[in-house]
Design a protein around this motif. Structure first.
Motif, PDB file in Angstrom:
ATOM      1  N   TYR A   1       0.831  -1.202   0.000  1.00 22.37           N
ATOM      2  CA  TYR A   1       0.000   0.000   0.000  1.00 22.37           C
ATOM      3  C   TYR A   1       0.868   1.256   0.000  1.00 22.37           C
ATOM      4  O   TYR A   1       0.611   2.209  -0.753  1.00 22.37           O
ATOM      5  CB  TYR A   1      -0.909   0.012   1.228  1.00 22.37           C
ATOM      6  CG  TYR A   1      -2.112  -0.903   1.154  1.00 22.37           C
ATOM      7  CD1 TYR A   1      -2.289  -1.805   0.113  1.00 22.37           C
ATOM      8  CD2 TYR A   1      -3.094  -0.872   2.138  1.00 22.37           C
ATOM      9  CE1 TYR A   1      -3.391  -2.643   0.065  1.00 22.37           C
ATOM     10  CE2 TYR A   1      -4.205  -1.690   2.093  1.00 22.37           C
ATOM     11  CZ  TYR A   1      -4.358  -2.584   1.061  1.00 22.37           C
ATOM     12  OH  TYR A   1      -5.453  -3.398   1.011  1.00 22.37           O
ATOM     13  N   GLU A   2       1.881   1.262   0.849  1.00 21.41           N
ATOM     14  CA  GLU A   2       2.732   2.447   0.959  1.00 21.41           C
ATOM     15  C   GLU A   2       3.408   2.756  -0.377  1.00 21.41           C
ATOM     16  O   GLU A   2       3.455   3.917  -0.813  1.00 21.41           O
ATOM     17  CB  GLU A   2       3.762   2.258   2.061  1.00 21.41           C
ATOM     18  CG  GLU A   2       4.597   3.496   2.346  1.00 21.41           C
ATOM     19  CD  GLU A   2       5.417   3.377   3.621  1.00 21.41           C
ATOM     20  OE1 GLU A   2       5.905   4.417   4.096  1.00 21.41           O
ATOM     21  OE2 GLU A   2       5.574   2.251   4.140  1.00 21.41           O
ATOM     22  N   ARG A   3       3.929   1.733  -1.039  1.00 21.30           N
ATOM     23  CA  ARG A   3       4.581   1.947  -2.334  1.00 21.30           C
ATOM     24  C   ARG A   3       3.569   2.419  -3.378  1.00 21.30           C
ATOM     25  O   ARG A   3       3.862   3.301  -4.201  1.00 21.30           O
ATOM     26  CB  ARG A   3       5.255   0.656  -2.797  1.00 21.30           C
ATOM     27  CG  ARG A   3       6.490   0.267  -1.997  1.00 21.30           C
ATOM     28  CD  ARG A   3       7.291  -0.813  -2.710  1.00 21.30           C
ATOM     29  NE  ARG A   3       6.542  -2.038  -2.906  1.00 21.30           N
ATOM     30  CZ  ARG A   3       6.526  -3.059  -2.049  1.00 21.30           C
ATOM     31  NH1 ARG A   3       7.225  -2.981  -0.905  1.00 21.30           N
ATOM     32  NH2 ARG A   3       5.837  -4.154  -2.307  1.00 21.30           N
ATOM     33  N   THR A   4       2.378   1.833  -3.358  1.00 25.90           N
ATOM     34  CA  THR A   4       1.355   2.206  -4.342  1.00 25.90           C
ATOM     35  C   THR A   4       0.900   3.637  -4.133  1.00 25.90           C
ATOM     36  O   THR A   4       0.719   4.398  -5.102  1.00 25.90           O
ATOM     37  CB  THR A   4       0.154   1.243  -4.254  1.00 25.90           C
ATOM     38  OG1 THR A   4       0.610  -0.113  -4.376  1.00 25.90           O
ATOM     39  CG2 THR A   4      -0.847   1.528  -5.356  1.00 25.90           C
ATOM     40  N   PHE A   5       0.699   4.033  -2.876  1.00 28.39           N
ATOM     41  CA  PHE A   5       0.286   5.411  -2.595  1.00 28.39           C
ATOM     42  C   PHE A   5       1.371   6.400  -3.040  1.00 28.39           C
ATOM     43  O   PHE A   5       1.074   7.448  -3.618  1.00 28.39           O
ATOM     44  CB  PHE A   5       0.018   5.595  -1.102  1.00 28.39           C
ATOM     45  CG  PHE A   5      -1.129   4.774  -0.560  1.00 28.39           C
ATOM     46  CD1 PHE A   5      -2.045   4.164  -1.401  1.00 28.39           C
ATOM     47  CD2 PHE A   5      -1.293   4.609   0.810  1.00 28.39           C
ATOM     48  CE1 PHE A   5      -3.093   3.400  -0.903  1.00 28.39           C
ATOM     49  CE2 PHE A   5      -2.338   3.863   1.323  1.00 28.39           C
ATOM     50  CZ  PHE A   5      -3.241   3.254   0.469  1.00 28.39           C
TER      51      PHE A   5
ATOM     52  N   PHE B   1      -1.033   2.113  10.174  1.00 32.52           N
ATOM     53  CA  PHE B   1      -2.428   2.184   9.739  1.00 32.52           C
ATOM     54  C   PHE B   1      -2.911   3.631   9.752  1.00 32.52           C
ATOM     55  O   PHE B   1      -3.474   4.125   8.769  1.00 32.52           O
ATOM     56  CB  PHE B   1      -3.313   1.312  10.642  1.00 32.52           C
ATOM     57  CG  PHE B   1      -3.221  -0.162  10.361  1.00 32.52           C
ATOM     58  CD1 PHE B   1      -4.200  -0.787   9.604  1.00 32.52           C
ATOM     59  CD2 PHE B   1      -2.177  -0.920  10.843  1.00 32.52           C
ATOM     60  CE1 PHE B   1      -4.145  -2.147   9.336  1.00 32.52           C
ATOM     61  CE2 PHE B   1      -2.101  -2.283  10.585  1.00 32.52           C
ATOM     62  CZ  PHE B   1      -3.083  -2.893   9.824  1.00 32.52           C
ATOM     63  N   GLY B   2      -2.700   4.307  10.886  1.00 32.62           N
ATOM     64  CA  GLY B   2      -3.112   5.701  10.973  1.00 32.62           C
ATOM     65  C   GLY B   2      -2.331   6.596  10.040  1.00 32.62           C
ATOM     66  O   GLY B   2      -2.897   7.497   9.403  1.00 32.62           O
ATOM     67  N   GLU B   3      -1.022   6.369   9.937  1.00 33.39           N
ATOM     68  CA  GLU B   3      -0.172   7.215   9.096  1.00 33.39           C
ATOM     69  C   GLU B   3      -0.551   7.104   7.625  1.00 33.39           C
ATOM     70  O   GLU B   3      -0.528   8.098   6.882  1.00 33.39           O
ATOM     71  CB  GLU B   3       1.296   6.823   9.293  1.00 33.39           C
ATOM     72  CG  GLU B   3       1.836   7.148  10.682  1.00 33.39           C
ATOM     73  CD  GLU B   3       3.153   6.440  10.972  1.00 33.39           C
ATOM     74  OE1 GLU B   3       3.632   5.683  10.084  1.00 33.39           O
ATOM     75  OE2 GLU B   3       3.678   6.602  12.085  1.00 33.39           O
TER      76      GLU B   3
ATOM     77  N   LEU C   1      -4.689   0.686  17.717  1.00 28.09           N
ATOM     78  CA  LEU C   1      -5.009   1.156  16.377  1.00 28.09           C
ATOM     79  C   LEU C   1      -5.819   2.444  16.412  1.00 28.09           C
ATOM     80  O   LEU C   1      -5.544   3.392  15.664  1.00 28.09           O
ATOM     81  CB  LEU C   1      -5.770   0.072  15.610  1.00 28.09           C
ATOM     82  CG  LEU C   1      -4.908  -1.076  15.073  1.00 28.09           C
ATOM     83  CD1 LEU C   1      -5.776  -2.265  14.701  1.00 28.09           C
ATOM     84  CD2 LEU C   1      -4.079  -0.631  13.873  1.00 28.09           C
ATOM     85  N   ILE C   2      -6.814   2.504  17.278  1.00 33.17           N
ATOM     86  CA  ILE C   2      -7.617   3.727  17.392  1.00 33.17           C
ATOM     87  C   ILE C   2      -6.731   4.893  17.813  1.00 33.17           C
ATOM     88  O   ILE C   2      -6.816   5.993  17.262  1.00 33.17           O
ATOM     89  CB  ILE C   2      -8.772   3.521  18.389  1.00 33.17           C
ATOM     90  CG1 ILE C   2      -9.798   2.538  17.821  1.00 33.17           C
ATOM     91  CG2 ILE C   2      -9.450   4.850  18.713  1.00 33.17           C
ATOM     92  CD1 ILE C   2     -10.871   2.116  18.801  1.00 33.17           C
ATOM     93  N   ASP C   3      -5.850   4.638  18.774  1.00 29.65           N
ATOM     94  CA  ASP C   3      -4.966   5.706  19.241  1.00 29.65           C
ATOM     95  C   ASP C   3      -3.982   6.148  18.166  1.00 29.65           C
ATOM     96  O   ASP C   3      -3.468   7.271  18.204  1.00 29.65           O
ATOM     97  CB  ASP C   3      -4.216   5.250  20.498  1.00 29.65           C
ATOM     98  CG  ASP C   3      -5.131   5.129  21.719  1.00 29.65           C
ATOM     99  OD1 ASP C   3      -6.276   5.626  21.648  1.00 29.65           O
ATOM    100  OD2 ASP C   3      -4.704   4.529  22.727  1.00 29.65           O
ATOM    101  N   SER C   4      -3.718   5.279  17.195  1.00 29.79           N
ATOM    102  CA  SER C   4      -2.826   5.649  16.091  1.00 29.79           C
ATOM    103  C   SER C   4      -3.527   6.518  15.061  1.00 29.79           C
ATOM    104  O   SER C   4      -2.886   7.013  14.126  1.00 29.79           O
ATOM    105  CB  SER C   4      -2.293   4.390  15.394  1.00 29.79           C
ATOM    106  OG  SER C   4      -3.214   3.887  14.426  1.00 29.79           O
TER     107      SER C   4
END
Length: 574
Positions: free
Chosen positions: A390-394, A421-423, A461-464
Motif C-alpha cells: 500500500y505504501e509503495r502504491t500510494f 495504519f493511521g499514518e 489502532l484507534i490511538d494511532s
C-alpha cells in the motif's frame, strides 16, 4: 418524484424557511415516527434525542417527542418505543453474504461440542440423502471441542472415523474460518487425492505418520476436493442452481434483518454472483443493502472491472466498487503468515496464498480503475507485506486521494506496524467477536508476549488514528452485531476471562465502528451510519440499552425492530 427526493426537498424547504425567519405551517406528515425512546444518533451535532420522523426512505427530523409530534397526522404510523434504545442500522463490515444463506441450507457445525457430534450429524444427513449426493457443512473448530478425537493429527481426526457413516456419500466440512476443510474418504477418492498427490501452492494436504491423507485440507488444498464438488454441481440444471442461489440470498437477508443489519459488506464474491445481485436489484428483491468486494484473478479484473463499477444512488441496495484478495490464511488453522514460527508448530511460519508481487499487481489494477482494495491479512508478516505494498502504491500515485484501502482482519500485528495504519490512512476491518472466540488458544499459537503485544490491537489502532470497521465474518461467526459489540467493549470470553483488557473499545467507539465508521469504510458516511435528517431511514430498536446497562447484560439484548429505508422489515415475534 421518489420518496427520497420528496423528503430531501422537504428538509431543504424547512431549512430555507428557518433561514428567512418566516413562520411555517404544520410540518409535512411523516410516514413513520418513532417516539418516547432513547435515540442515540451517532451524530455529533445532535448526539441524543427522543424521537425520529421518516418520510419515504429518508429521515426528516430527529428531536424531542413534542418536536416530532408536529410531523404526525392520521396516516402516520407511530411506534411507541416505551423507552427503548433506537440506533442507526448496523452495518456488517465484513462477512460473506451467500455463505450466510448457504449455511442455512447445509449442516451447521458452529456449536458442536466434539467430533462425535459431527459424525452423528453427518450420519443423519446421509440417511436422507440419495447415493453419491454430497453432504456439505461448515462451522467446526477443533480448538472449541471439549475433547481431542483419537486418533488425530493436529487435533483433527482421520477420515476413517467419518467413513463408517458416509460410505456412499462424499462429505466436505469446511472449518469455521473457511481456511481449512475436512473430507471423507469418498470425497478424497472423487477428487483424486491420495498419498502421492503433492501439496498445491499455498496449501497443505495433512497426512498421518504413514503419509496417507487424513482428510484435513489447509488453505488452497481445499480446492482439490472443492473442484470435485463443483463438478457434481455442474450436472444440475441451471434453473435449479439459480433457484438455490436465490433462496440463499433470501435466507441471508432474513438472518441479517433479524440481527439488525441493514447494510452488509460482502467480503469477496465472483462476477457471476454479482450478476445475480444486479438482477435482483432490478426486481427490487435484494433483502438488505449490499456493498460488494469483487474476488477474481488479476487477468479477469483487468478485463472486466470497469464494466462492474456500481456506485450508490438514491436508496441504493447494491454498490460494487472494491476488490478482495487474500494474502494468507487463518491463525486457527496455522495458515496465517507470521514473522516468527508458531509457538505450537515451530517448523511453520504459516502460508502465503499468493505472492506479494501478485497483490502489488492487484493494487495497480485497483488504482487504475478507481477501486478500493481490501486485502485479507491475519499474520504479522502478511500485514507488513500488505502495508508495504500500500505504501509503495500510494507513493507512486500521489495525485490519488481518499482511497480508503483496507486490511481485512488485521488480527496479529507487529508493534512496529500498528502506527502505520493511521499514518497511511489504512482502514483496519476487524471483527470484535473473533478476539473473544479465539482468545483461549491465541497464546498457544503465538506465545504470551506476541499475543499481548500484537493480537487484536483495537485500542492501539484507534490511538494511532486508524479507523476500525467492525463485523463478524459470518458465517465464520453468527452475524450478531451485539455479540461483536460486547466483545469489543469487554474482551471477555465465554469462560469469563478478559483477553488483554487494555485493548478494549469504549461503548461509543464500538457503536461507531458498527455504524458511522463502517459507513466511512464503504464511502457512505453522507447517507448512512447516523440518524441525521437527510440520511437513509435505516434504524434498529433494541430490547435493552446496550450503552448503559451493566456490561455483563449486553449479550442479553436483542433486536426488536429493524427499519430499512423507512419500512419495518423485521419485528421480533412476527
Amino acid at each position: 418524484m421518489s420518496h427520497s427526493g420528496r423528503a430531501g426537498l422537504l428538509v431543504m424547504a424547512a431549512a430555507l424557511c428557518a433561514a428567512c425567519g418566516t413562520d411555517t405551517a404544520a410540518e409535512p406528515a411523516a410516514d413513520l415516527v418513532l417516539r418516547n425512546g432513547r435515540v442515540i444518533t451517532v451524530d455529533s451535532a445532535q448526539p441524543e434525542a427522543q424521537a425520529v420522523a421518516m418520510i419515504g426512505d429518508e429521515i426528516v427530523a430527529v428531536g424531542t417527542d413534542e418536536e416530532i409530534d408536529a410531523y404526525v397526522d392520521d396516516d402516520t404510523e407511530v411506534i411507541d418505543l416505551a423507552g427503548r434504545l433506537a440506533i442507526p442500522g448496523f452495518i456488517e463490515g465484513h462477512a460473506h453474504y451467500m455463505g450466510v444463506g448457504e449455511a442455512k441450507m447445509n449442516l451447521d457445525l458452529m456449536n458442536v461440542r466434539n467430533w462425535d457430534e459431527v459424525i452423528g450429524m453427518v450420519g443423519a444427513a446421509t440417511r436422507d440423502a440419495p447415493r453419491d449426493a454430497w453432504i456439505i457443512g461448515r462451522g467446526w473448530h477443533q480448538e472449541k471441542w471439549d475433547r481431542v478425537p483419537e486418533p488425530s493429527v493436529d487435533g483433527v481426526p482421520l477420515h476413517a472415523s467419518l467413513d463408517s457413516v458416509s460410505t456412499d456419500n462424499p462429505v466436505l466440512l469446511t472449518h469455521a474460518s473457511g481456511h481449512a476443510a475436512f473430507a471423507n474418504g469418498r470425497a478424497l477418492e472423487l477428487a483424486g487425492v491420495d498419498r502421492d498427490t503433492p501439496d498445491p501452492p499455498g496449501g497443505e494436504i495433512v497426512r498421518d505418520a504413514n503419509g496417507d491423507p487424513t482428510g484435513l485440507l489447509r488453505e488452497t488444498a481445499e480446492d482439490l476436493v472443492g473442484r470435485a464438488f463443483e463438478q457434481a454441481e455442474s450436472t444440475r440444471t441451471a434453473a435449479d442452481r439459480q433457484e438455490q442461489a436465490r433462496r440463499a440470498i433470501v435466507l441471508a437477508g432474513e438472518e441479517a434483518l433479524s440481527k439488525g443489519v441493514t447494510t452488509f459488506v460482502d467480503a469477496g464474491t465472483g462476477f457471476g454472483t454479482i450478476d445475480l445481485y444486479r438482477e435482483l436489484e432490478q426486481e427490487n428483491a435484494l433483502p438488505v443493502r449490499l456493498y460488494v468486494m469483487i474476488r477474481a484473478s488479476n487477468e479477469d479484473l483487468a478485463v472486466r472491472l470497469a464494466d462492474y463499477r456500481t456506485d450508490a444512488e438514491e436508496n441504493d441496495f447494491l454498490v460494487v466498487r472494491s476488490i478482495k484478495v487474500s494474502i494468507d490464511g487463518a491463525l486457527g488453522s496455522h495458515g496465517a503468515w507470521v514473522l516468527e514460527p508458531y509457538e505450537d508448530m515451530p517448523a511453520s511460519t504459516g502460508l502465503f496464498l499468493v505472492e506479494p508481487g501478485s497483490v502489488a499487481r492487484t493494487a495497480e489494477i485497483a488504482m487504475a480503475n478507481g477501486f478500493q482494495l481490501n486485502v485479507h491479512a491475519i499474520g504479522d508478516r502478511a500485514n507488513r507485506e500488505v502495508l508495504d505494498i500500500y505504501e509503495r502504491t500510494f507513493a507512486a500515485n500521489p495525485d490519488q486521494r481518499d482511497l480508503r484501502w483496507r486490511i481485512e482482519h488485521a488480527q496479529h500485528l507487529h508493534p512496529d506496524d500498528i502506527p502505520r495504519f493511521g499514518e497511511l490512512g489504512v482502514i483496519a476491518a476487524m471483527q470484535g467477536v473473533h478476539a473473544t472466540s479465539d482468545a483461549p488458544w491465541i497464546p498457544r499459537r503465538l506465545g504470551e508476549q506476541r499475543a499481548r503485544e500484537g493480537a487484536y490491537m483495537w485500542r492501539a489502532l484507534i490511538d494511532s488514528g486508524a479507523t476500525i470497521a467492525n463485523g463478524t465474518d459470518a458465517p465464520v461467526e453468527d452475524i450478531n452485531p451485539i455479540a461483536s459489540f460486547y466483545s469489543s467493549v469487554s474482551r471477555r470470553t465465554n469462560t469469563g476471562e478478559v483477553f488483554y483488557e487494555a485493548q478494549r473499545m469504549t461503548r461509543e467507539e464500538a457503536l461507531r465502528s458498527y455504524t458511522l465508521d463502517n459507513a466511512f469504510a464503504t464511502f457512505a458516511e453522507d447517507t448512512k451510519g447516523s440518524l441525521t435528517p437527510g440520511k437513509l431511514a435505516d434504524v434498529v430498536v433494541l430490547s435493552k440499552d446496550i450503552m448503559t446497562i451493566p456490561e455483563q447484560e449486553i449479550p442479553t439484548a436483542v433486536v426488536d425492530l429493524t427499519i430499512l429505508g423507512g419500512e419495518v422489515r423485521y419485528r421480533r415475534g412476527d
